[in-house]
Every structure is written in structure tokens, then in C-alpha cells.
Design a protein around this motif. Structure first.
Motif, mmCIF file in Angstrom:
data_model
loop_
_atom_site.group_PDB
_atom_site.id
_atom_site.type_symbol
_atom_site.label_atom_id
_atom_site.label_comp_id
_atom_site.label_asym_id
_atom_site.label_seq_id
_atom_site.Cartn_x
_atom_site.Cartn_y
_atom_site.Cartn_z
ATOM 1 N N CYS A 92 0.821 -1.389 -0.086
ATOM 2 C CA CYS A 92 -0.044 0.038 0.021
ATOM 3 C C CYS A 92 0.841 1.174 -0.149
ATOM 4 O O CYS A 92 1.992 1.153 0.681
ATOM 5 N N ASP A 93 0.217 2.278 -0.745
ATOM 6 C CA ASP A 93 1.118 3.323 -0.572
ATOM 7 C C ASP A 93 1.150 3.911 1.016
ATOM 8 O O ASP A 93 -0.055 3.693 1.534
ATOM 9 N N PRO A 94 2.233 4.291 1.399
ATOM 10 C CA PRO A 94 2.495 4.761 2.808
ATOM 11 C C PRO A 94 1.266 5.747 3.301
ATOM 12 O O PRO A 94 0.824 5.411 4.468
ATOM 13 N N GLU A 95 1.049 6.717 2.665
ATOM 14 C CA GLU A 95 -0.071 7.846 3.071
ATOM 15 C C GLU A 95 -1.298 7.074 3.165
ATOM 16 O O GLU A 95 -1.996 7.245 4.111
ATOM 17 N N LYS A 96 -1.593 6.323 2.140
ATOM 18 C CA LYS A 96 -2.952 5.507 1.976
ATOM 19 C C LYS A 96 -2.866 4.637 3.147
ATOM 20 O O LYS A 96 -4.070 4.097 3.733
ATOM 21 N N GLU A 118 -1.926 4.626 6.189
ATOM 22 C CA GLU A 118 -1.991 5.237 7.519
ATOM 23 C C GLU A 118 -3.742 5.522 7.500
ATOM 24 O O GLU A 118 -4.317 5.546 8.398
ATOM 25 N N ILE A 119 -4.246 6.178 6.227
ATOM 26 C CA ILE A 119 -5.573 6.374 6.481
ATOM 27 C C ILE A 119 -6.691 5.309 6.392
ATOM 28 O O ILE A 119 -7.535 5.157 7.390
ATOM 29 N N ASP A 161 -6.540 4.043 10.146
ATOM 30 C CA ASP A 161 -7.369 4.844 10.957
ATOM 31 C C ASP A 161 -8.827 4.641 10.486
ATOM 32 O O ASP A 161 -9.713 4.787 11.466
ATOM 33 N N ARG A 209 5.623 0.477 6.815
ATOM 34 C CA ARG A 209 5.022 1.489 6.252
ATOM 35 C C ARG A 209 4.567 1.394 4.886
ATOM 36 O O ARG A 209 3.792 2.172 4.487
ATOM 37 N N HIS A 210 5.078 0.319 4.225
ATOM 38 C CA HIS A 210 4.479 0.093 2.778
ATOM 39 C C HIS A 210 3.477 -1.179 2.616
ATOM 40 O O HIS A 210 2.859 -1.429 1.576
#
Length: 114
Positions: free
Chosen positions: A52-56, A58-59, A62, A76-77
Motif C-alpha cells: 500500500c502507498d504509505p499515506e493511504k 495510514e488512512i 485509521d 510503512r508499505h
């Protein structure tokens, strides 16, 4: 989502190859010799590790309590998704599509599936 449905969806990806390279319970799906999904077949509920894309990533963690940092992976990935029914199947399939797409995108053009 049950194991048969999950396995069929993963195996239908262009160029997907399944293997048990680590042990007899961790089913790994690869494209171009790179992993895009790992399924723990010995637990209930099923768990799948997806890139997964690191920013996605985290989303998603959450938004869904059953999306965890990737077990035995670069946290992270990779995410571990617990298939306990709390995430709609469409969202799980979208996560699989994203994982597959990220791996294919990172392959040299000569190794990408047609």
C-alpha cells in the motif's frame, strides 16, 4: 470473504503466480517474481498482507480497526487486513487491486504482464 473467493480473485490477476515459499500455511501471490499478497491460511478469520502507498496505508488503518501494520513486513508499505467481515468486500478487493498495481508499476516493462 471466504478463502475460495479470495484465492480466485488473486489468481485471476494477469501474470499472478501462487506459491508457498516460506512455509505450508502462508500462500504468496506474485507478479513478475514480486509479492503483492500474502494470505495466512491457518488463522480464522483469514488475514492478508497487501502492499500500500504509505499515506493511504495510514488512512486505511485509521478508518478500519481490522487494517493493521503489515505483519512481518515493512510496516510503512504493507498492511495486514483481517477479513472478519468488518470491511466491505468491495473495499478489500480495491486494496488488492492497489497492491497489485503498485507491484506491477514497479516492475521493469519487460516483466510486466500483458
Amino acid at each position: 470473504m471466504n478463502f475460495a473467493t479470495l484465492r480466485a480473485y488473486l489468481a485471476a490477476k494477469p501474470g499472478a503466480v501462487e506459491d508457498f515459499p516460506f512455509d505450508h500455511v502462508t500462500l504468496v501471490f506474485k507478479v513478475g517474481e514480486k509479492m503483492f499478497a500474502l494470505v495466512a491460511t491457518d488463522v480464522d478469520p483469514l488475514r492478508i498482507n497487501l502492499k500500500c502507498d504509505p499515506e493511504k496505508a495510514e488512512i486505511l488503518r485509521d478508518c478500519f480497526p481490522s487494517v493493521l501494520p503489515g505483519y512481518h513486513m515493512n510496516k510503512r508499505h504493507w498492511n495486514t487486513v483481517v477479513l472478519d467481515g468488518s470491511i466491505p468486500d468491495e473495499d478489500v478487493l480495491a486494496m488488492i487491486d492497489d497492491s497489485y498495481g503498485l507491484v506491477v508499476q514497479g516492475l521493469p516493462k519487460a516483466r510486466r504482464p500483458v
